[in-house]
Design a protein around this motif. Structure first.
Motif, PDB file in Angstrom:
ATOM      1  N   TYR A  10       0.815  -1.217   0.000  1.00 12.41           N
ATOM      2  CA  TYR A  10       0.000   0.000   0.000  1.00 12.41           C
ATOM      3  C   TYR A  10       0.848   1.266   0.000  1.00 12.41           C
ATOM      4  CZ  TYR A  10      -4.247  -2.655   0.084  1.00 12.41           C
ATOM      5  OH  TYR A  10      -5.261  -3.501  -0.272  1.00 12.41           O
ATOM      6  N   GLU A  11       2.049   1.204   0.542  1.00 12.50           N
ATOM      7  CA  GLU A  11       2.955   2.350   0.449  1.00 12.50           C
ATOM      8  C   GLU A  11       3.338   2.606  -1.017  1.00 12.50           C
ATOM      9  OE1 GLU A  11       5.119   2.621   4.780  1.00 12.50           O
ATOM     10  OE2 GLU A  11       5.966   1.208   3.320  1.00 12.50           O
ATOM     11  N   LEU A  58       1.379   2.277  -3.394  1.00 16.75           N
ATOM     12  CA  LEU A  58       0.211   2.935  -3.983  1.00 16.75           C
ATOM     13  C   LEU A  58       0.040   4.361  -3.455  1.00 16.75           C
ATOM     14  CD1 LEU A  58      -2.453   0.063  -3.899  1.00 16.75           C
ATOM     15  CD2 LEU A  58      -1.049   0.810  -5.812  1.00 16.75           C
ATOM     16  N   GLY A  59       0.989   4.816  -2.646  1.00 18.59           N
ATOM     17  CA  GLY A  59       0.960   6.187  -2.159  1.00 18.59           C
ATOM     18  C   GLY A  59       0.365   6.377  -0.777  1.00 18.59           C
ATOM     19  N   PHE A  60       0.086   5.294  -0.070  1.00 12.89           N
ATOM     20  CA  PHE A  60      -0.447   5.399   1.285  1.00 12.89           C
ATOM     21  C   PHE A  60       0.692   5.617   2.273  1.00 12.89           C
ATOM     22  CE2 PHE A  60      -3.985   3.420  -0.805  1.00 12.89           C
ATOM     23  CZ  PHE A  60      -5.102   3.863  -0.115  1.00 12.89           C
ATOM     24  N   ASN A  61       0.404   6.388   3.332  1.00 19.54           N
ATOM     25  CA  ASN A  61       1.359   6.639   4.402  1.00 19.54           C
ATOM     26  C   ASN A  61       0.723   6.252   5.732  1.00 19.54           C
ATOM     27  OD1 ASN A  61       3.497   8.013   2.862  1.00 19.54           O
ATOM     28  ND2 ASN A  61       1.896   9.519   2.503  1.00 19.54           N
ATOM     29  N   LEU A  87      -3.574   3.504   7.368  1.00 19.14           N
ATOM     30  CA  LEU A  87      -2.863   4.172   6.283  1.00 19.14           C
ATOM     31  C   LEU A  87      -3.791   5.156   5.580  1.00 19.14           C
ATOM     32  CD1 LEU A  87      -1.164   1.027   4.694  1.00 19.14           C
ATOM     33  CD2 LEU A  87      -0.230   2.526   6.444  1.00 19.14           C
ATOM     34  N   LYS A  88      -3.199   6.223   5.047  1.00 20.26           N
ATOM     35  CA  LYS A  88      -4.006   7.250   4.402  1.00 20.26           C
ATOM     36  C   LYS A  88      -3.342   7.691   3.106  1.00 20.26           C
ATOM     37  CE  LYS A  88      -6.372  11.529   5.363  1.00 20.26           C
ATOM     38  NZ  LYS A  88      -6.690  12.568   6.300  1.00 20.26           N
ATOM     39  N   ASN A  89      -4.159   7.943   2.100  1.00 23.05           N
ATOM     40  CA  ASN A  89      -3.744   8.515   0.827  1.00 23.05           C
ATOM     41  C   ASN A  89      -4.800   9.549   0.479  1.00 23.05           C
ATOM     42  OD1 ASN A  89      -3.411   9.158  -1.890  1.00 23.05           O
ATOM     43  ND2 ASN A  89      -2.641   7.134  -2.408  1.00 23.05           N
ATOM     44  N   GLY A  90      -4.487  10.819   0.634  1.00 23.73           N
ATOM     45  CA  GLY A  90      -5.489  11.865   0.443  1.00 23.73           C
ATOM     46  C   GLY A  90      -6.563  11.724   1.513  1.00 23.73           C
ATOM     47  N   THR A 133      -8.537   9.029   1.510  1.00 23.53           N
ATOM     48  CA  THR A 133      -8.829   7.595   1.569  1.00 23.53           C
ATOM     49  C   THR A 133      -8.063   6.962   2.728  1.00 23.53           C
ATOM     50  OG1 THR A 133      -9.140   7.544  -0.820  1.00 23.53           O
ATOM     51  CG2 THR A 133      -8.765   5.430   0.284  1.00 23.53           C
TER      52      THR A 133
END
Length: 123
Positions: free
Chosen positions: A22-23, A25-28, A41-44, A46
């Motif tokens: 998931y990292e 895919l841009g998740f932190n 985890l968060k991406n924007g 989401t």
């Protein structure tokens, strides 16, 4: 009915492997403790939760009282009030909250296809 912030709670087999995926895919990481088997985890806007060994299957999760950044909302519908509304509509709960309490509580229900939905109030 205000359900609160939405996320998907994923039942994962290998949290380190899932985190790495998931990292990419841009998740932190937003919260959690990998050594305890959970990460948020968060991406924007989401949000996904990774949970190893805690759940049997994936869960749609709502957090009454929070926005998508896990910031407290000034006004929200308490999970016990949501529970009352759902029961009045004939919805069966697989886990009910103690209506004699206040503060943190959660309820669990399933949609017609067996997908679990959890309303998890942390405040």
């Amino acid at each position: 009915m205000q359900l609160g912030a939405f996320s998907v709670s994923l039942a994962v087999k290998d949290i380190a492997r899932s985190k790495a995926f998931y990292e990419k895919l841009g998740f932190n990481i937003m919260a959690g403790d990998q050594s305890q088997g959970w990460l948020i985890l968060k991406n924007g806007t989401t949000v996904i939760g990774l949970f190893q060994g805690m759940f049997d299957k994936n869960i749609l999760t709502f957090n009454p009282g929070w926005d998508s950044a896990a910031s407290e909302l000034d006004s929200f519908t308490d999970v016990r009030d949501i529970q009352q509304q759902l029961l009045a509509q004939g919805i069966t709960l697989t886990k009910a909250a103690d209506v004699s309490s206040s503060g943190p509580a959660h309820i669990v229900l399933e949609d017609p296809d067996g997908n679990q939905i959890m309303l998890d109030q942390h405040r």
